[in-house]
Design an enzyme around this catalytic site. Structure first.
Site, PDB file in Angstrom:
ATOM      1  N   TYR A  35      52.318  13.151  87.062  1.00 49.68           N
ATOM      2  CA  TYR A  35      51.608  13.081  88.334  1.00 49.68           C
ATOM      3  C   TYR A  35      52.507  12.400  89.357  1.00 49.68           C
ATOM      4  O   TYR A  35      52.473  11.187  89.563  1.00 49.68           O
ATOM      5  CB  TYR A  35      50.292  12.305  88.192  1.00 49.68           C
ATOM      6  N   HIS A 110      49.535  16.928  77.043  1.00 44.71           N
ATOM      7  CA  HIS A 110      49.092  17.526  78.298  1.00 44.71           C
ATOM      8  C   HIS A 110      48.837  19.037  78.204  1.00 44.71           C
ATOM      9  O   HIS A 110      47.892  19.548  78.804  1.00 44.71           O
ATOM     10  CB  HIS A 110      50.139  17.252  79.376  1.00 44.71           C
ATOM     11  N   GLY A 193      35.595  22.209  90.904  1.00 43.94           N
ATOM     12  CA  GLY A 193      36.052  23.540  91.284  1.00 43.94           C
ATOM     13  C   GLY A 193      34.906  24.428  91.731  1.00 43.94           C
ATOM     14  O   GLY A 193      33.891  24.541  91.051  1.00 43.94           O
TER      15      GLY A 193
END
Length: 279
Positions: A35, A110, A193
């Site tokens: 990030y 991840h 979303g």
């Protein structure tokens, strides 16, 4: 993530956002070594979170910092995937240093690397657990078969699954059901979303300002985002949504979803496809 990637706020507002989350009772902060925005700043968000916690005036002993490894950002806007055991072990050790902890509370793989056998990547998490580098493990962006295989390797060391899941993206229902069955936390990323106050196109897909979520929100006098998070919480006791925020007001509103009670009728209404009501 919004505190460290493209168009991130200045550090003052970023730290204020983290502090607002803590003030609101948030006890899980999700980050990742990838990030960041520019090349050469791997771990930007981890360092930022560590500084924000150090500057907080209250008790942070009950806060769980979850970070992830296995993805990278070369600085051109793209994302890479590296799931080799050596990389994951080095990445976890580096994350622990940036976070200023002896052991990472929750370390998550991840994304599966198609070039590396899944069992080898998960095996690195097993080694990190055995070495005491991490206290618990999670996996992200996975199929049900990958969850079962990881559970077989990690056993009780596996505690979470993090997949995309939102009003607009519901194709992780099988992973949610399996996580609930196995007693794993299910952490929806990009949980808002499809929800927007006004725009008809958003970064996570089609959005609308007149969906069932907006109509239920109007009746409660709250934001549609808060309704979306409350809906997610109703899906299973395993669900812990991960709403991003770059302003204190946003995370304060999101945290309030834990206190929003939706009726059975409203939950049924929210099962409708995410399309605006016909004029």
């Amino acid at each position: 993530m919004p505190l460290s990637i493209e168009h991130r706020p200045d550090e003052g507002r970023a730290v204020a956002t983290v502090h607002a989350a803590l003030d609101a009772g948030v006890t899980l902060i999700d980050t990742a070594d990838s990030y960041h925005w520019h090349a050469g700043e791997t771990g930007h968000n981890e360092r930022l979170i560590a500084r924000a916690l150090a500057r907080y005036g209250g008790d942070t002993s009950g806060v769980l910092i979850a970070t992830k490894g296995g993805r990278g950002r070369p600085g051109d806007g793209t994302w890479t995937v590296t799931g080799t055991p050596g990389h994951l072990k080095r990445a976890a050790e580096a994350s622990a240093v940036r976070l200023g902890v002896d052991a990472i509370g929750l370390y998550q793989l991840h994304k599966p690397d198609p070039a590396v056998p899944w069992a080898e990547s998960v095996g690195a998490l097993r080694e990190l657990l055995d070495a005491g580098t991490i206290r618990s493990a999670g996996i992200s962006n996975v199929t049900t078969a990958q969850i079962r295989e990881a559970y077989g390797i990690l056993g009780d060391g596996l505690v979470s699954v993090q997949n995309q899941y939102s009003p607009a993206v519901r194709d992780s229902e099988p992973q949610l059901r399996l996580s609930t069955e196995l007693g794993l936390a299910f952490l929806p990323w990009s949980p808002l979303g499809g929800i927007s106050r006004s725009s008809l196109d958003g970064p996570s897909g089609p959005t609308s300002a007149d969906t069932a979520f907006h109509r239920v929100a109007a009746r409660h006098g709250v934001s549609p985002q808060r309704v979306a998070l409350a809906w997610l919480l109703s899906r299973s006791p395993s669900v812990i949504p991960l709403p991003g925020a770059s302003r204190p007001a946003s995370i304060t509103d999101s945290a309030a979803a834990a206190r929003l009670e939706l009726t059975a009728t409203e939950l049924a209404e929210l099962e409708e496809p995410l399309t605006p009501r016909a004029a």
